[in-house]
Design a protein around this motif. Structure first.
Motif, short mmCIF file in Angstrom:
data_model
loop_
_atom_site.label_atom_id
_atom_site.label_comp_id
_atom_site.label_asym_id
_atom_site.label_seq_id
_atom_site.Cartn_x
_atom_site.Cartn_y
_atom_site.Cartn_z
N ALA A 110 0.82 -1.21 0.00
CA ALA A 110 0.00 0.00 0.00
C ALA A 110 0.85 1.26 0.00
O ALA A 110 1.71 1.44 0.87
N GLY A 111 0.59 2.13 -0.96
CA GLY A 111 1.26 3.43 -0.99
C GLY A 111 0.51 4.46 -0.17
O GLY A 111 1.07 5.45 0.26
N ARG A 112 -0.81 4.22 0.01
CA ARG A 112 -1.63 5.11 0.82
C ARG A 112 -2.12 4.35 2.05
O ARG A 112 -2.77 3.31 1.93
N VAL A 113 -1.79 4.86 3.21
CA VAL A 113 -2.12 4.19 4.46
C VAL A 113 -2.92 5.13 5.37
O VAL A 113 -2.44 6.22 5.70
N TYR A 114 -4.11 4.71 5.72
CA TYR A 114 -4.89 5.39 6.74
C TYR A 114 -4.50 4.81 8.09
O TYR A 114 -4.67 3.62 8.33
N GLU A 115 -3.97 5.66 8.96
CA GLU A 115 -3.62 5.21 10.31
C GLU A 115 -4.79 5.51 11.25
O GLU A 115 -5.23 6.66 11.37
N PRO A 150 -10.22 -12.43 17.67
CA PRO A 150 -10.21 -12.78 16.24
C PRO A 150 -11.52 -12.52 15.51
O PRO A 150 -11.55 -12.57 14.28
N ASP A 151 -12.60 -12.26 16.23
CA ASP A 151 -13.86 -11.94 15.56
C ASP A 151 -13.96 -10.45 15.21
O ASP A 151 -14.97 -10.01 14.64
N ARG A 152 -12.91 -9.69 15.51
CA ARG A 152 -12.91 -8.25 15.25
C ARG A 152 -11.73 -7.90 14.34
O ARG A 152 -10.65 -8.48 14.44
N LEU A 153 -11.94 -6.92 13.47
CA LEU A 153 -10.90 -6.50 12.54
C LEU A 153 -9.94 -5.52 13.19
O LEU A 153 -10.35 -4.64 13.94
N ALA A 154 -8.65 -5.68 12.87
CA ALA A 154 -7.63 -4.73 13.32
C ALA A 154 -7.06 -3.93 12.15
O ALA A 154 -6.68 -2.78 12.32
N ALA A 164 -4.46 0.89 2.37
CA ALA A 164 -4.53 0.12 3.61
C ALA A 164 -5.11 0.98 4.73
O ALA A 164 -4.96 2.20 4.74
N PHE A 165 -5.76 0.30 5.66
CA PHE A 165 -6.28 0.91 6.88
C PHE A 165 -5.72 0.11 8.05
O PHE A 165 -6.01 -1.09 8.16
N VAL A 166 -4.91 0.75 8.87
CA VAL A 166 -4.24 0.03 9.94
C VAL A 166 -4.53 0.67 11.30
O VAL A 166 -4.59 1.90 11.41
N SER A 167 -4.71 -0.16 12.30
CA SER A 167 -4.87 0.32 13.67
C SER A 167 -3.49 0.53 14.30
O SER A 167 -2.62 -0.33 14.15
N SER A 169 -1.40 2.03 17.99
CA SER A 169 -1.55 2.31 19.43
C SER A 169 -0.21 2.82 19.94
O SER A 169 0.81 2.71 19.24
N PRO A 170 -0.17 3.35 21.16
CA PRO A 170 1.12 3.78 21.70
C PRO A 170 2.14 2.64 21.75
O PRO A 170 3.35 2.87 21.59
N GLU A 171 1.65 1.40 21.94
CA GLU A 171 2.56 0.24 22.00
C GLU A 171 2.98 -0.22 20.61
O GLU A 171 4.08 -0.76 20.43
N GLN A 172 2.12 -0.04 19.62
CA GLN A 172 2.40 -0.48 18.25
C GLN A 172 2.11 0.67 17.29
O GLN A 172 1.11 0.65 16.53
N PRO A 173 2.95 1.71 17.27
CA PRO A 173 2.69 2.87 16.41
C PRO A 173 3.03 2.59 14.95
O PRO A 173 3.97 1.83 14.66
N TRP A 174 2.26 3.19 14.03
CA TRP A 174 2.63 3.14 12.61
C TRP A 174 3.93 3.91 12.45
O TRP A 174 4.03 5.07 12.87
N PRO A 175 4.97 3.29 11.87
CA PRO A 175 6.32 3.90 11.92
C PRO A 175 6.58 4.98 10.89
O PRO A 175 7.70 5.50 10.83
N HIS A 176 5.59 5.32 10.05
CA HIS A 176 5.83 6.30 9.00
C HIS A 176 4.75 7.38 9.02
O HIS A 176 3.76 7.27 9.75
N ARG A 177 4.93 8.37 8.21
CA ARG A 177 3.90 9.40 8.05
C ARG A 177 2.74 8.79 7.28
O ARG A 177 2.92 8.25 6.18
N ALA A 178 1.55 8.87 7.82
CA ALA A 178 0.38 8.25 7.19
C ALA A 178 -0.19 9.16 6.11
O ALA A 178 -0.04 10.39 6.15
N TYR A 179 -0.85 8.55 5.14
CA TYR A 179 -1.58 9.31 4.12
C TYR A 179 -2.66 10.14 4.81
O TYR A 179 -2.85 11.32 4.50
N ARG A 180 -3.37 9.52 5.75
CA ARG A 180 -4.31 10.22 6.63
C ARG A 180 -4.27 9.55 7.99
O ARG A 180 -4.15 8.34 8.09
#
Length: 258
Positions: A110-115, A150-154, A164-167, A169-180
């Motif tokens: 994904a080149g565009r990532v919603y965080e 597992p019955d819920r989407l992350a 892409a749409f990614v969740s 958190s402070p423990e697992q931060p998205w490591p790059h600048r997000a598209y949004r």
């Protein structure tokens, strides 16, 4: 056609016989650690579910649905043609090294990532309608469940859209600048948060402690498994195993040429 491959013939059974008690002890230890891990993760998951139910009032779900509708109209409005399909894959996990998310997999697709900045477990309510709309439009999706529920989407990926749409958190931060970047926590009712503050603090603290205990248990289980391997390995004919693997690979690859 399915087929079982019996690898037991590659063991030197007479050579292993004197190690029977050591093997049984190591295997029992390995199993006992996993039992404790499952109990800890199960309890942590239930606490997180309790927190989510507390925070997702109807008004909050309406906000998330409205935000999802805006994203759908902007990102998924052009039908892809063909039938939509979702493959289910875990992108996140709790490991012996701690919680882990394979962000590199997202980067590759994904080149565009919603965080979705989310420490309250709200992401599923945004991701579910987005996934449904994407499939209805004929897109190919990768649906990634929450390993603790597992019955819920992350996370949800649309490789054919490089989206892409990614969740996070402070423990697992998205490591790059997000598209949004969407702050889902900001959608929670402030009054409800204040009223439930002691309960939420307790829930987060205990869930985190249970997860840490599970991580410790996984590390102990890995150590027990490593001991098992050290006992077994000298008595395994690995050359014969590799020959069998090569033969099976040739058989599978030959099917593509038929």
């Amino acid at each position: 056609m399915d087929r079982y491959i019996d690898l037991s013939g590659f063991y030197d059974r007479p050579g292993l016989q004197p190690l029977k008690e050591q093997l049984q002890t190591a295997f029992s230890e390995y199993q006992s650690h996993y039992k404790r891990v499952y109990r800890c993760l199960g309890a942590a998951g239930e606490l997180r579910r309790d927190m989510n139910e507390l925070l997702t009032a109807p008004a909050v779900q309406q906000k998330l649905a409205k935000r999802a509708a805006g994203i759908i109209s902007r990102e998924l409005k052009k039908p892809a043609g063909g039938d939509g399909r979702a493959d289910q894959r875990f992108l996140s996990a709790v490991t012996h090294k701690g919680p882990l998310t394979l962000w590199s997999t997202v980067e590759a697709q994904a080149g565009r990532v919603y965080e979705l900045a989310d420490s309250s477990g709200l992401a599923h309510h945004l991701l579910n309608p987005i996934l449904t709309a994407g499939l209805a439009a004929g897109h190919q999706a990768v649906a990634c469940p929450d390993p603790m529920a597992p019955d819920r989407l992350a996370h949800v990926l649309f490789p054919d859209l490089a989206l892409a749409f990614v969740s996070s958190s402070p423990e697992q931060p998205w490591p790059h600048r997000a598209y949004r970047r969407l702050r889902l926590d900001a959608m929670v009712d402030a009054d409800a948060c204040r009223a439930a503050k002691p309960r939420l603090r307790f829930t987060r603290r205990v869930a985190a402690a249970l997860t840490e205990e599970a991580v410790a248990g996984l590390a102990q289980a890995k150590a027990a498994h490593d001991r098992l391997e050290r006992l077994y390995n000298p008595f395994v004919d690995f050359d014969a195993v590799m020959d069998t693997a090569d033969r099976l690979a040739d058989e599978i690859l030959s099917l593509d040429r038929i």
